[in-house]
Motif scaffolding. Structure first.
Motif, PDB file in Angstrom:
ATOM      1  N   ARG A   1     123.272 -65.173  90.913  1.00 56.93           N
ATOM      2  CA  ARG A   1     124.409 -64.634  91.671  1.00 56.93           C
ATOM      3  C   ARG A   1     124.673 -65.465  92.916  1.00 56.93           C
ATOM      4  O   ARG A   1     125.805 -65.874  93.179  1.00 56.93           O
ATOM      5  CB  ARG A   1     124.143 -63.178  92.078  1.00 56.93           C
ATOM      6  CG  ARG A   1     124.361 -62.176  91.001  1.00 56.93           C
ATOM      7  CD  ARG A   1     124.310 -60.749  91.528  1.00 56.93           C
ATOM      8  NE  ARG A   1     123.072 -60.445  92.228  1.00 56.93           N
ATOM      9  CZ  ARG A   1     121.974 -59.956  91.648  1.00 56.93           C
ATOM     10  NH1 ARG A   1     121.985 -59.701  90.363  1.00 56.93           N
ATOM     11  NH2 ARG A   1     120.900 -59.697  92.365  1.00 56.93           N
TER      12      ARG A   1
ATOM     13  N   MET B   1     131.536 -60.220  87.580  1.00 57.30           N
ATOM     14  CA  MET B   1     132.033 -60.025  88.942  1.00 57.30           C
ATOM     15  C   MET B   1     133.409 -60.629  89.187  1.00 57.30           C
ATOM     16  O   MET B   1     134.016 -60.388  90.222  1.00 57.30           O
ATOM     17  CB  MET B   1     131.024 -60.600  89.931  1.00 57.30           C
ATOM     18  CG  MET B   1     129.640 -60.086  89.621  1.00 57.30           C
ATOM     19  SD  MET B   1     128.460 -59.831  90.902  1.00 57.30           S
ATOM     20  CE  MET B   1     129.145 -58.915  92.139  1.00 57.30           C
TER      21      MET B   1
ATOM     22  N   GLU C   1     136.314 -59.987  88.063  1.00 53.82           N
ATOM     23  CA  GLU C   1     137.428 -59.052  88.214  1.00 53.82           C
ATOM     24  C   GLU C   1     137.666 -58.699  89.685  1.00 53.82           C
ATOM     25  O   GLU C   1     138.803 -58.511  90.115  1.00 53.82           O
ATOM     26  CB  GLU C   1     137.133 -57.781  87.415  1.00 53.82           C
ATOM     27  CG  GLU C   1     138.243 -56.762  87.463  1.00 53.82           C
ATOM     28  CD  GLU C   1     137.924 -55.531  86.640  1.00 53.82           C
ATOM     29  OE1 GLU C   1     138.535 -54.482  86.914  1.00 53.82           O
ATOM     30  OE2 GLU C   1     137.069 -55.608  85.731  1.00 53.82           O
ATOM     31  N   HIS C   2     136.592 -58.644  90.444  1.00 57.25           N
ATOM     32  CA  HIS C   2     136.700 -58.280  91.858  1.00 57.25           C
ATOM     33  C   HIS C   2     136.687 -59.477  92.793  1.00 57.25           C
ATOM     34  O   HIS C   2     137.143 -59.377  93.933  1.00 57.25           O
ATOM     35  CB  HIS C   2     135.569 -57.324  92.234  1.00 57.25           C
ATOM     36  CG  HIS C   2     135.585 -56.064  91.420  1.00 57.25           C
ATOM     37  ND1 HIS C   2     136.543 -55.098  91.571  1.00 57.25           N
ATOM     38  CD2 HIS C   2     134.775 -55.651  90.410  1.00 57.25           C
ATOM     39  CE1 HIS C   2     136.319 -54.123  90.712  1.00 57.25           C
ATOM     40  NE2 HIS C   2     135.253 -54.438  89.984  1.00 57.25           N
ATOM     41  N   TYR C   3     136.127 -60.590  92.334  1.00 56.68           N
ATOM     42  CA  TYR C   3     136.042 -61.813  93.130  1.00 56.68           C
ATOM     43  C   TYR C   3     136.743 -62.920  92.352  1.00 56.68           C
ATOM     44  O   TYR C   3     136.124 -63.671  91.602  1.00 56.68           O
ATOM     45  CB  TYR C   3     134.580 -62.180  93.403  1.00 56.68           C
ATOM     46  CG  TYR C   3     133.850 -61.112  94.173  1.00 56.68           C
ATOM     47  CD1 TYR C   3     133.936 -61.063  95.563  1.00 56.68           C
ATOM     48  CD2 TYR C   3     133.080 -60.148  93.528  1.00 56.68           C
ATOM     49  CE1 TYR C   3     133.273 -60.083  96.282  1.00 56.68           C
ATOM     50  CE2 TYR C   3     132.419 -59.167  94.230  1.00 56.68           C
ATOM     51  CZ  TYR C   3     132.514 -59.135  95.611  1.00 56.68           C
ATOM     52  OH  TYR C   3     131.855 -58.161  96.321  1.00 56.68           O
ATOM     53  N   HIS C   4     138.035 -63.022  92.540  1.00 58.76           N
ATOM     54  CA  HIS C   4     138.863 -63.931  91.745  1.00 58.76           C
ATOM     55  C   HIS C   4     138.521 -65.401  91.949  1.00 58.76           C
ATOM     56  O   HIS C   4     138.784 -66.223  91.076  1.00 58.76           O
ATOM     57  CB  HIS C   4     140.344 -63.676  92.033  1.00 58.76           C
ATOM     58  CG  HIS C   4     140.754 -62.275  91.707  1.00 58.76           C
ATOM     59  ND1 HIS C   4     140.891 -61.822  90.407  1.00 58.76           N
ATOM     60  CD2 HIS C   4     141.012 -61.209  92.504  1.00 58.76           C
ATOM     61  CE1 HIS C   4     141.229 -60.551  90.419  1.00 58.76           C
ATOM     62  NE2 HIS C   4     141.305 -60.140  91.680  1.00 58.76           N
TER      63      HIS C   4
END
Length: 93
Positions: free
Chosen positions: A17, A70, A72-75
């Motif tokens: 991550r 992730m 979807e939330h962190y383009h």
């Protein structure tokens, strides 16, 4: 698996991550500062993968999973996918 396998799996998840986000944010592996920290995280993740018996390059798959989960939330992860993969593959060689 060896006795510390659970610890190694947590390290792989955490470092994957961190490395994916760092690369997507424009930090590049280097020999000083943030680049040095990034390189150390990549190498530590690879070392723990080897302790788990993973012999082929694997960081790309971990980064892709991070991006898929992730993104979807962190383009910026999706936008920088190709660069993240490129740098991880070159560091893992």
């Amino acid at each position: 698996m060896y006795e510390g396998a659970s610890r190694s799996l947590r390290i792989l998840a955490d470092h994957s991550r961190a490395v994916t986000f760092m690369l997507a944010d424009g930090i590049r592996p280097g020999n000083e500062g943030r680049g040095y920290v990034l390189r150390r995280l990549i190498r530590r993740a690879i070392m723990h993968g080897h302790l788990l018996g993973i012999s082929e390059p694997f960081m790309r798959r971990y980064a892709e999973a991070v991006i898929d989960i992730m993104g979807e939330h962190y383009h910026e992860l999706v936008d920088q996918r190709a660069l993240v993969i490129k740098f991880l593959e070159s560091e893992e060689e």
